[in-house]
Design an enzyme around this catalytic site. Structure first.
Site, short mmCIF file in Angstrom:
data_model
loop_
_atom_site.label_atom_id
_atom_site.label_comp_id
_atom_site.label_asym_id
_atom_site.label_seq_id
_atom_site.Cartn_x
_atom_site.Cartn_y
_atom_site.Cartn_z
N GLU A 57 0.92 -1.14 0.06
CA GLU A 57 0.23 0.12 -0.04
C GLU A 57 0.64 1.20 -0.10
O GLU A 57 0.40 2.10 -0.72
CB GLU A 57 -0.88 -0.05 1.16
CG GLU A 57 -1.98 -1.05 1.28
CD GLU A 57 -1.44 -2.32 2.22
OE1 GLU A 57 -0.11 -2.76 1.91
OE2 GLU A 57 -2.07 -3.14 3.05
N CYS A 114 -2.75 -3.54 7.03
CA CYS A 114 -2.44 -3.97 8.38
C CYS A 114 -2.74 -2.70 9.40
O CYS A 114 -3.07 -1.69 9.06
CB CYS A 114 -0.99 -4.36 8.55
SG CYS A 114 0.12 -2.91 8.35
N1 LIG Z 1 -1.89 -5.52 3.87
C1 LIG Z 1 -0.39 -5.91 3.86
N2 LIG Z 1 0.18 -5.31 2.77
C2 LIG Z 1 1.63 -5.86 2.81
O1 LIG Z 1 2.37 -5.28 1.87
C3 LIG Z 1 2.08 -6.48 3.74
N3 LIG Z 1 3.37 -7.18 3.81
C4 LIG Z 1 1.16 -7.07 4.72
N4 LIG Z 1 1.63 -7.77 5.99
C5 LIG Z 1 0.94 -8.04 7.20
O2 LIG Z 1 1.99 -7.39 8.20
C6 LIG Z 1 2.46 -8.42 8.69
C7 LIG Z 1 3.97 -7.96 8.69
O3 LIG Z 1 4.11 -6.69 9.26
P1 LIG Z 1 5.73 -6.05 9.09
O4 LIG Z 1 6.21 -6.14 7.97
O5 LIG Z 1 6.32 -6.61 10.08
O6 LIG Z 1 5.57 -4.69 9.62
C8 LIG Z 1 2.30 -9.74 8.21
O7 LIG Z 1 2.41 -10.67 8.96
C9 LIG Z 1 1.01 -9.45 7.52
O8 LIG Z 1 -0.06 -9.66 8.50
N5 LIG Z 1 -0.10 -6.55 4.85
ZN LIG Z 2 0.70 -2.75 6.09
#
Ligand SMILES: Nc1nc(O)c(N)c(N[C@@H]2O[C@H](COP(=O)(O)O)[C@@H](O)[C@H]2O)n1
Ligand SMILES: [Zn+2]
Length: 392
Positions: A83, A106
Protein backbone atom coordinates in the site's frame (compact mmCIF):
# COMPACT_ATOMS: atom_id res chain seq x y z
CA UNK A 1 21.46 -11.52 -2.26
CA UNK A 2 19.47 -12.28 -5.40
CA UNK A 3 17.32 -9.61 -7.05
CA UNK A 4 13.95 -9.33 -8.73
CA UNK A 5 14.27 -9.27 -12.50
CA UNK A 6 14.66 -5.59 -13.39
CA UNK A 7 14.24 -4.46 -9.80
CA UNK A 8 17.12 -3.49 -7.55
CA UNK A 9 17.61 -5.11 -4.12
CA UNK A 10 16.84 -4.14 -0.50
CA UNK A 11 15.85 -0.46 -0.88
CA UNK A 12 13.84 -0.94 -4.07
CA UNK A 13 13.40 2.53 -5.62
CA UNK A 14 9.74 3.49 -5.66
CA UNK A 15 9.89 4.41 -9.32
CA UNK A 16 10.92 0.85 -10.09
CA UNK A 17 8.29 -0.66 -7.77
CA UNK A 18 5.84 1.44 -9.80
CA UNK A 19 7.16 0.55 -13.24
CA UNK A 20 4.31 -1.86 -13.97
CA UNK A 21 1.52 0.69 -14.61
CA UNK A 22 -1.25 -0.53 -16.90
CA UNK A 23 -3.15 1.47 -19.52
CA UNK A 24 -6.45 3.04 -18.53
CA UNK A 25 -9.52 0.83 -18.99
CA UNK A 26 -12.38 3.37 -18.80
CA UNK A 27 -15.00 1.08 -20.33
CA UNK A 28 -14.76 -1.35 -17.43
CA UNK A 29 -16.93 -0.51 -14.42
CA UNK A 30 -18.31 -2.29 -11.36
CA UNK A 31 -17.46 -5.89 -10.55
CA UNK A 32 -15.51 -6.59 -13.75
CA UNK A 33 -13.32 -3.61 -13.07
CA UNK A 34 -12.86 -4.59 -9.41
CA UNK A 35 -11.86 -8.11 -10.50
CA UNK A 36 -9.40 -6.79 -13.06
CA UNK A 37 -7.79 -4.48 -10.53
CA UNK A 38 -7.56 -7.21 -7.87
CA UNK A 39 -6.00 -9.66 -10.34
CA UNK A 40 -3.52 -6.91 -11.19
CA UNK A 41 -2.71 -6.72 -7.45
CA UNK A 42 -2.05 -10.47 -7.47
CA UNK A 43 0.14 -10.10 -10.55
CA UNK A 44 2.15 -7.34 -8.88
CA UNK A 45 2.48 -9.34 -5.66
CA UNK A 46 3.89 -12.31 -7.60
CA UNK A 47 6.93 -10.25 -8.68
CA UNK A 48 8.29 -10.90 -5.20
CA UNK A 49 7.63 -14.69 -5.26
CA UNK A 50 10.06 -16.43 -2.93
CA UNK A 51 11.35 -13.23 -1.30
CA UNK A 52 8.78 -12.09 1.27
CA UNK A 53 8.67 -14.78 3.99
CA UNK A 54 7.71 -14.66 6.79
CA UNK A 55 5.57 -11.91 5.29
CA UNK A 56 2.85 -12.45 2.67
CA UNK A 57 2.91 -11.57 -1.02
CA UNK A 58 0.83 -8.41 -1.46
CA UNK A 59 0.04 -6.10 -4.37
CA UNK A 60 -1.82 -2.77 -4.40
CA UNK A 61 -3.29 -0.51 -7.10
CA UNK A 62 -4.56 3.08 -6.68
CA UNK A 63 -7.34 4.10 -9.07
CA UNK A 64 -8.56 7.67 -9.68
CA UNK A 65 -11.49 8.23 -12.10
CA UNK A 66 -11.04 4.78 -13.65
CA UNK A 67 -7.32 5.31 -14.21
CA UNK A 68 -4.47 3.51 -12.45
CA UNK A 69 -2.37 6.22 -10.83
CA UNK A 70 -0.17 4.13 -8.56
CA UNK A 71 0.96 0.53 -8.14
CA UNK A 72 3.10 -1.30 -5.65
CA UNK A 73 4.01 -4.65 -4.14
CA UNK A 74 5.65 -5.82 -0.94
CA UNK A 75 9.25 -6.64 -1.92
CA UNK A 76 10.46 -8.36 1.27
CA UNK A 77 10.04 -8.40 5.07
CA UNK A 78 11.32 -5.21 6.64
CA UNK A 79 10.50 -3.13 3.57
CA UNK A 80 7.35 -0.99 3.24
CA UNK A 81 4.08 -2.73 2.53
CA UNK A 82 2.46 -2.77 -0.92
CA UNK A 83 0.00 0.00 0.00
CA UNK A 84 2.86 2.37 0.87
CA UNK A 85 4.55 1.90 -2.51
CA UNK A 86 1.24 2.35 -4.34
CA UNK A 87 0.30 5.49 -2.36
CA UNK A 88 3.74 7.03 -2.87
CA UNK A 89 3.54 6.34 -6.60
CA UNK A 90 0.08 7.97 -6.75
CA UNK A 91 1.23 11.06 -4.83
CA UNK A 92 -1.49 13.75 -4.63
CA UNK A 93 -3.75 11.65 -6.81
CA UNK A 94 -4.25 9.21 -3.94
CA UNK A 95 -6.69 11.74 -2.45
CA UNK A 96 -10.33 10.60 -2.98
CA UNK A 97 -9.06 7.51 -4.82
CA UNK A 98 -10.00 3.84 -4.57
CA UNK A 99 -7.16 1.55 -3.53
CA UNK A 100 -7.21 -2.18 -4.30
CA UNK A 101 -5.09 -4.41 -2.10
CA UNK A 102 -4.88 -8.19 -2.19
CA UNK A 103 -4.63 -8.49 1.64
CA UNK A 104 -6.37 -6.49 4.35
CA UNK A 105 -4.30 -3.40 5.26
CA UNK A 106 -2.38 -3.94 8.48
CA UNK A 107 -3.29 -2.07 11.66
CA UNK A 108 -0.28 -2.69 13.87
CA UNK A 109 3.26 -1.49 14.39
CA UNK A 110 5.46 -4.36 13.19
CA UNK A 111 8.65 -3.81 11.23
CA UNK A 112 6.67 -1.00 9.58
CA UNK A 113 3.86 1.36 10.74
CA UNK A 114 0.17 0.53 10.16
CA UNK A 115 -1.04 0.89 6.57
CA UNK A 116 -4.56 1.70 7.86
CA UNK A 117 -3.17 5.03 9.15
CA UNK A 118 -1.30 5.66 5.91
CA UNK A 119 -4.50 5.16 3.90
CA UNK A 120 -6.51 7.45 6.21
CA UNK A 121 -3.80 10.13 6.06
CA UNK A 122 -3.64 9.88 2.25
CA UNK A 123 -7.38 10.63 2.09
CA UNK A 124 -8.47 7.59 0.08
CA UNK A 125 -12.24 7.28 -0.13
CA UNK A 126 -12.59 3.54 -0.82
CA UNK A 127 -10.54 0.41 -0.10
CA UNK A 128 -11.19 -2.86 -1.95
CA UNK A 129 -9.66 -5.82 -0.10
CA UNK A 130 -8.98 -9.30 -1.53
CA UNK A 131 -8.99 -11.21 1.76
CA UNK A 132 -8.99 -10.64 5.50
CA UNK A 133 -5.49 -10.99 7.03
CA UNK A 134 -5.41 -14.18 9.19
CA UNK A 135 -2.56 -12.69 11.25
CA UNK A 136 -4.09 -12.26 14.75
CA UNK A 137 -2.33 -8.86 14.93
CA UNK A 138 -4.60 -7.73 12.07
CA UNK A 139 -7.58 -10.12 11.68
CA UNK A 140 -10.25 -7.59 10.65
CA UNK A 141 -8.94 -4.67 12.72
CA UNK A 142 -7.50 -2.94 9.63
CA UNK A 143 -10.92 -3.05 7.96
CA UNK A 144 -12.66 -1.86 11.15
CA UNK A 145 -10.22 1.05 11.53
CA UNK A 146 -10.78 2.22 7.95
CA UNK A 147 -14.57 1.98 8.31
CA UNK A 148 -14.43 3.88 11.61
CA UNK A 149 -12.61 6.65 9.71
CA UNK A 150 -15.54 6.85 7.25
CA UNK A 151 -13.81 5.01 4.40
CA UNK A 152 -15.93 2.62 2.32
CA UNK A 153 -14.42 -0.88 2.46
CA UNK A 154 -15.34 -3.78 0.17
CA UNK A 155 -13.97 -7.21 1.16
CA UNK A 156 -13.58 -10.48 -0.77
CA UNK A 157 -12.99 -9.46 -4.39
CA UNK A 158 -11.17 -12.34 -6.15
CA UNK A 159 -10.77 -13.88 -2.71
CA UNK A 160 -9.90 -17.37 -4.03
CA UNK A 161 -7.01 -15.99 -6.11
CA UNK A 162 -5.77 -13.94 -3.15
CA UNK A 163 -5.90 -16.96 -0.83
CA UNK A 164 -4.10 -19.15 -3.38
CA UNK A 165 -1.37 -16.53 -3.69
CA UNK A 166 -0.69 -16.70 0.05
CA UNK A 167 -1.51 -20.31 0.94
CA UNK A 168 1.93 -20.71 2.53
CA UNK A 169 1.58 -17.54 4.64
CA UNK A 170 -1.96 -18.52 5.70
CA UNK A 171 -0.82 -22.01 6.74
CA UNK A 172 2.15 -20.57 8.62
CA UNK A 173 -0.09 -18.20 10.59
CA UNK A 174 -2.79 -20.79 11.35
CA UNK A 175 -0.60 -23.79 12.21
CA UNK A 176 2.81 -22.28 13.17
CA UNK A 177 4.47 -24.42 10.50
CA UNK A 178 5.39 -23.83 6.85
CA UNK A 179 3.05 -25.32 4.24
CA UNK A 180 4.56 -28.66 3.18
CA UNK A 181 4.21 -29.53 -0.51
CA UNK A 182 5.12 -33.03 -1.68
CA UNK A 183 6.02 -32.96 -5.36
CA UNK A 184 6.86 -36.05 -7.36
CA UNK A 185 7.01 -37.23 -10.95
CA UNK A 186 5.87 -40.76 -11.75
CA UNK A 187 5.07 -42.95 -14.71
CA UNK A 188 1.50 -44.00 -15.43
CA UNK A 189 2.23 -47.25 -13.57
CA UNK A 190 3.26 -45.32 -10.47
CA UNK A 191 7.08 -45.54 -10.57
CA UNK A 192 9.46 -42.66 -9.82
CA UNK A 193 12.51 -44.54 -11.20
CA UNK A 194 13.50 -47.84 -12.80
CA UNK A 195 14.37 -50.91 -10.72
CA UNK A 196 18.02 -49.83 -11.21
CA UNK A 197 17.21 -46.41 -9.73
CA UNK A 198 17.47 -44.43 -12.99
CA UNK A 199 15.06 -41.48 -13.11
CA UNK A 200 16.29 -38.96 -15.69
CA UNK A 201 13.72 -38.09 -16.84
CA UNK A 202 10.25 -39.27 -15.94
CA UNK A 203 8.51 -36.14 -17.28
CA UNK A 204 9.17 -33.83 -20.20
CA UNK A 205 10.83 -30.40 -20.23
CA UNK A 206 7.57 -28.44 -19.73
CA UNK A 207 6.84 -30.23 -16.45
CA UNK A 208 10.43 -29.81 -15.31
CA UNK A 209 10.27 -26.08 -16.08
CA UNK A 210 7.12 -25.86 -13.96
CA UNK A 211 9.03 -27.53 -11.11
CA UNK A 212 11.81 -24.95 -11.45
CA UNK A 213 9.18 -22.19 -11.10
CA UNK A 214 7.73 -23.97 -8.08
CA UNK A 215 11.17 -24.10 -6.44
CA UNK A 216 11.52 -20.36 -7.10
CA UNK A 217 8.30 -19.73 -5.18
CA UNK A 218 9.23 -21.90 -2.17
CA UNK A 219 11.48 -21.02 0.76
CA UNK A 220 13.13 -24.44 1.01
CA UNK A 221 13.31 -27.76 -0.78
CA UNK A 222 14.05 -30.96 1.17
CA UNK A 223 15.57 -34.26 0.06
CA UNK A 224 17.01 -37.24 1.90
CA UNK A 225 20.50 -38.70 1.61
CA UNK A 226 19.31 -41.36 -0.85
CA UNK A 227 18.26 -38.73 -3.38
CA UNK A 228 21.68 -37.05 -3.10
CA UNK A 229 23.45 -40.39 -3.60
CA UNK A 230 21.26 -41.57 -6.49
CA UNK A 231 20.30 -38.39 -8.39
CA UNK A 232 22.95 -35.81 -7.45
CA UNK A 233 20.35 -33.03 -7.96
CA UNK A 234 20.87 -29.24 -8.12
CA UNK A 235 17.43 -28.37 -6.68
CA UNK A 236 17.72 -24.79 -7.99
CA UNK A 237 15.20 -22.90 -10.08
CA UNK A 238 17.63 -23.15 -13.03
CA UNK A 239 17.25 -19.41 -13.78
CA UNK A 240 13.58 -19.96 -14.70
CA UNK A 241 12.80 -17.97 -11.54
CA UNK A 242 15.01 -15.34 -9.92
CA UNK A 243 14.81 -16.89 -6.45
CA UNK A 244 16.42 -20.14 -5.30
CA UNK A 245 15.14 -22.01 -2.25
CA UNK A 246 17.33 -23.11 0.65
CA UNK A 247 18.32 -26.68 -0.30
CA UNK A 248 17.94 -28.94 2.71
CA UNK A 249 19.39 -32.47 3.00
CA UNK A 250 18.14 -34.69 5.83
CA UNK A 251 20.74 -37.31 6.74
CA UNK A 252 21.14 -39.02 10.11
CA UNK A 253 24.33 -40.86 9.14
CA UNK A 254 26.00 -38.29 6.84
CA UNK A 255 26.72 -41.23 4.55
CA UNK A 256 26.82 -38.78 1.66
CA UNK A 257 29.16 -38.33 -1.34
CA UNK A 258 32.22 -36.06 -0.94
CA UNK A 259 31.38 -34.49 -4.30
CA UNK A 260 27.80 -33.40 -5.00
CA UNK A 261 26.08 -30.57 -6.88
CA UNK A 262 24.44 -29.52 -3.60
CA UNK A 263 27.83 -28.79 -2.04
CA UNK A 264 28.36 -26.04 -4.61
CA UNK A 265 26.85 -23.10 -2.76
CA UNK A 266 27.72 -20.38 -5.29
CA UNK A 267 24.27 -20.37 -6.87
CA UNK A 268 22.08 -21.36 -3.91
CA UNK A 269 22.55 -22.07 -0.19
CA UNK A 270 22.54 -25.61 1.21
CA UNK A 271 21.70 -26.79 4.72
CA UNK A 272 22.49 -30.33 5.87
CA UNK A 273 20.52 -31.42 8.93
CA UNK A 274 21.84 -34.41 10.81
CA UNK A 275 21.83 -36.11 14.21
CA UNK A 276 24.19 -35.48 17.09
CA UNK A 277 27.08 -37.92 16.79
CA UNK A 278 27.40 -38.00 12.99
CA UNK A 279 30.85 -37.63 11.44
CA UNK A 280 32.52 -34.40 12.57
CA UNK A 281 35.08 -34.75 9.76
CA UNK A 282 32.34 -34.82 7.13
CA UNK A 283 30.60 -31.86 8.78
CA UNK A 284 33.90 -29.95 8.67
CA UNK A 285 34.35 -30.78 4.99
CA UNK A 286 30.80 -29.54 4.22
CA UNK A 287 31.30 -26.31 6.18
CA UNK A 288 34.56 -25.67 4.31
CA UNK A 289 32.46 -25.59 1.12
CA UNK A 290 30.00 -23.08 2.55
CA UNK A 291 27.34 -25.66 3.45
CA UNK A 292 25.47 -24.94 6.69
CA UNK A 293 25.30 -28.00 8.98
CA UNK A 294 22.95 -28.38 11.94
CA UNK A 295 22.74 -31.24 14.42
CA UNK A 296 19.45 -32.28 16.05
CA UNK A 297 19.14 -34.79 18.87
CA UNK A 298 16.40 -36.51 16.85
CA UNK A 299 16.04 -35.88 13.11
CA UNK A 300 12.40 -36.12 11.95
CA UNK A 301 10.32 -34.28 9.32
CA UNK A 302 8.27 -32.65 12.09
CA UNK A 303 11.36 -31.34 13.88
CA UNK A 304 12.84 -30.01 10.64
CA UNK A 305 9.55 -28.25 9.76
CA UNK A 306 9.47 -26.75 13.27
CA UNK A 307 13.00 -25.44 12.74
CA UNK A 308 12.13 -24.01 9.29
CA UNK A 309 9.09 -22.27 10.82
CA UNK A 310 11.36 -20.62 13.40
CA UNK A 311 13.59 -19.56 10.51
CA UNK A 312 10.63 -17.65 9.06
CA UNK A 313 9.65 -19.92 6.18
CA UNK A 314 6.14 -20.09 4.69
CA UNK A 315 6.45 -22.94 2.14
CA UNK A 316 8.65 -26.02 1.96
CA UNK A 317 8.85 -28.36 -1.01
CA UNK A 318 9.48 -32.05 -0.35
CA UNK A 319 11.27 -33.54 -3.39
CA UNK A 320 12.39 -36.66 -1.57
CA UNK A 321 12.01 -40.39 -2.22
CA UNK A 322 9.16 -42.57 -1.00
CA UNK A 323 10.48 -43.51 2.45
CA UNK A 324 11.03 -39.92 3.60
CA UNK A 325 7.78 -38.83 1.86
CA UNK A 326 5.79 -41.40 3.84
CA UNK A 327 7.39 -40.28 7.07
CA UNK A 328 6.69 -36.60 6.23
CA UNK A 329 3.03 -37.40 5.48
CA UNK A 330 2.63 -39.50 8.62
CA UNK A 331 4.05 -36.69 10.77
CA UNK A 332 1.82 -33.99 9.23
CA UNK A 333 4.72 -32.25 7.48
CA UNK A 334 2.90 -32.40 4.11
CA UNK A 335 -0.40 -30.65 3.33
CA UNK A 336 -0.36 -30.40 -0.46
CA UNK A 337 0.43 -32.98 -3.14
CA UNK A 338 1.65 -32.11 -6.63
CA UNK A 339 1.90 -35.28 -8.73
CA UNK A 340 3.29 -35.01 -12.27
CA UNK A 341 2.18 -38.10 -14.19
CA UNK A 342 3.96 -39.09 -17.39
CA UNK A 343 1.97 -41.19 -19.89
CA UNK A 344 4.53 -44.01 -20.02
CA UNK A 345 4.98 -47.43 -18.44
CA UNK A 346 8.29 -48.61 -16.95
CA UNK A 347 7.20 -51.66 -14.88
CA UNK A 348 9.46 -53.34 -12.36
CA UNK A 349 8.49 -55.28 -9.23
CA UNK A 350 10.94 -53.29 -7.14
CA UNK A 351 10.92 -49.96 -8.98
CA UNK A 352 10.48 -47.19 -6.37
CA UNK A 353 7.12 -45.48 -5.87
CA UNK A 354 6.43 -41.92 -4.61
CA UNK A 355 5.14 -42.79 -1.13
CA UNK A 356 6.47 -45.64 1.01
CA UNK A 357 4.73 -47.53 3.79
CA UNK A 358 2.09 -45.56 5.70
CA UNK A 359 1.00 -48.60 7.71
CA UNK A 360 -2.39 -48.68 5.95
CA UNK A 361 -3.75 -52.13 5.14
CA UNK A 362 -7.31 -51.49 3.96
CA UNK A 363 -8.21 -49.35 0.92
CA UNK A 364 -10.83 -47.67 3.08
CA UNK A 365 -7.92 -46.13 5.02
CA UNK A 366 -6.47 -44.41 1.92
CA UNK A 367 -5.94 -40.67 2.42
CA UNK A 368 -8.53 -38.95 0.19
CA UNK A 369 -7.26 -35.69 -1.33
CA UNK A 370 -9.48 -32.62 -1.16
CA UNK A 371 -9.84 -29.69 -3.59
CA UNK A 372 -8.32 -31.81 -6.38
CA UNK A 373 -7.50 -30.19 -9.74
CA UNK A 374 -5.64 -31.49 -12.75
CA UNK A 375 -4.20 -29.98 -15.90
CA UNK A 376 -2.00 -30.96 -18.80
CA UNK A 377 1.59 -29.67 -18.70
CA UNK A 378 3.23 -30.36 -22.07
CA UNK A 379 2.83 -34.13 -22.52
CA UNK A 380 2.29 -34.82 -18.84
CA UNK A 381 -0.56 -34.40 -16.38
CA UNK A 382 -0.30 -32.51 -13.08
CA UNK A 383 -2.72 -33.59 -10.35
CA UNK A 384 -2.84 -31.28 -7.31
CA UNK A 385 -4.75 -31.72 -4.09
CA UNK A 386 -4.66 -31.29 -0.33
CA UNK A 387 -4.41 -33.98 2.33
CA UNK A 388 -7.41 -34.21 4.66
CA UNK A 389 -7.48 -31.39 7.22
CA UNK A 390 -7.30 -33.73 10.20
CA UNK A 391 -3.68 -34.51 9.17
CA UNK A 392 -2.72 -30.80 9.21
N1 LIG B 1 -1.80 -5.48 3.75
C1 LIG B 1 -0.50 -5.83 3.82
N2 LIG B 1 0.32 -5.40 2.86
C2 LIG B 1 1.59 -5.79 2.86
O1 LIG B 1 2.40 -5.38 1.87
C3 LIG B 1 2.08 -6.61 3.90
N3 LIG B 1 3.38 -7.01 3.91
C4 LIG B 1 1.18 -6.99 4.92
N4 LIG B 1 1.64 -7.75 5.95
C5 LIG B 1 0.96 -7.94 7.21
O2 LIG B 1 1.73 -7.31 8.21
C6 LIG B 1 2.58 -8.27 8.85
C7 LIG B 1 4.02 -7.87 8.71
O3 LIG B 1 4.21 -6.59 9.23
P1 LIG B 1 5.68 -5.92 9.22
O4 LIG B 1 6.18 -5.99 7.80
O5 LIG B 1 6.52 -6.70 10.17
O6 LIG B 1 5.44 -4.52 9.66
C8 LIG B 1 2.35 -9.59 8.13
O7 LIG B 1 2.40 -10.69 9.02
C9 LIG B 1 0.93 -9.39 7.59
O8 LIG B 1 0.00 -9.61 8.59
N5 LIG B 1 -0.11 -6.61 4.84
ZN1 LIG C 1 0.72 -2.72 6.12
Amino acid sequence: MDNFPGVSPASTPLSENHQFAQPVVPELVGNDFDSRMMLRCVELARIALGYTSPNPLVGAVVVQNGEIVGEGFHPRAGEPHAEVFALRAAGERAHSSTIYVSLEPCNHYGRTPPCSEGLINAGVSKVVVGMVDPNPLVAGSGIARLRAAGIEVVVGVEEAACRRLNEGFIHRILYQRPLGILKYAMTLDGKIATTAGHSSWVTNQDARTEVYQLRGACDAVIVGGNTVRKDNPYLTSHQVAAHNPLRVVMSRSLNLPEQACLWDTQEAPTLVVTEVGSSQAFQKMLRSKGVEVLEFSSLTPEIVMGYLYERGFCSVLWECGGILAASAIAQGAVQKIMAFIAPKIIGGDHAPTPVGDLGLTSMTEALPLERVTWRIVGNDCLVEGYLPSKLK
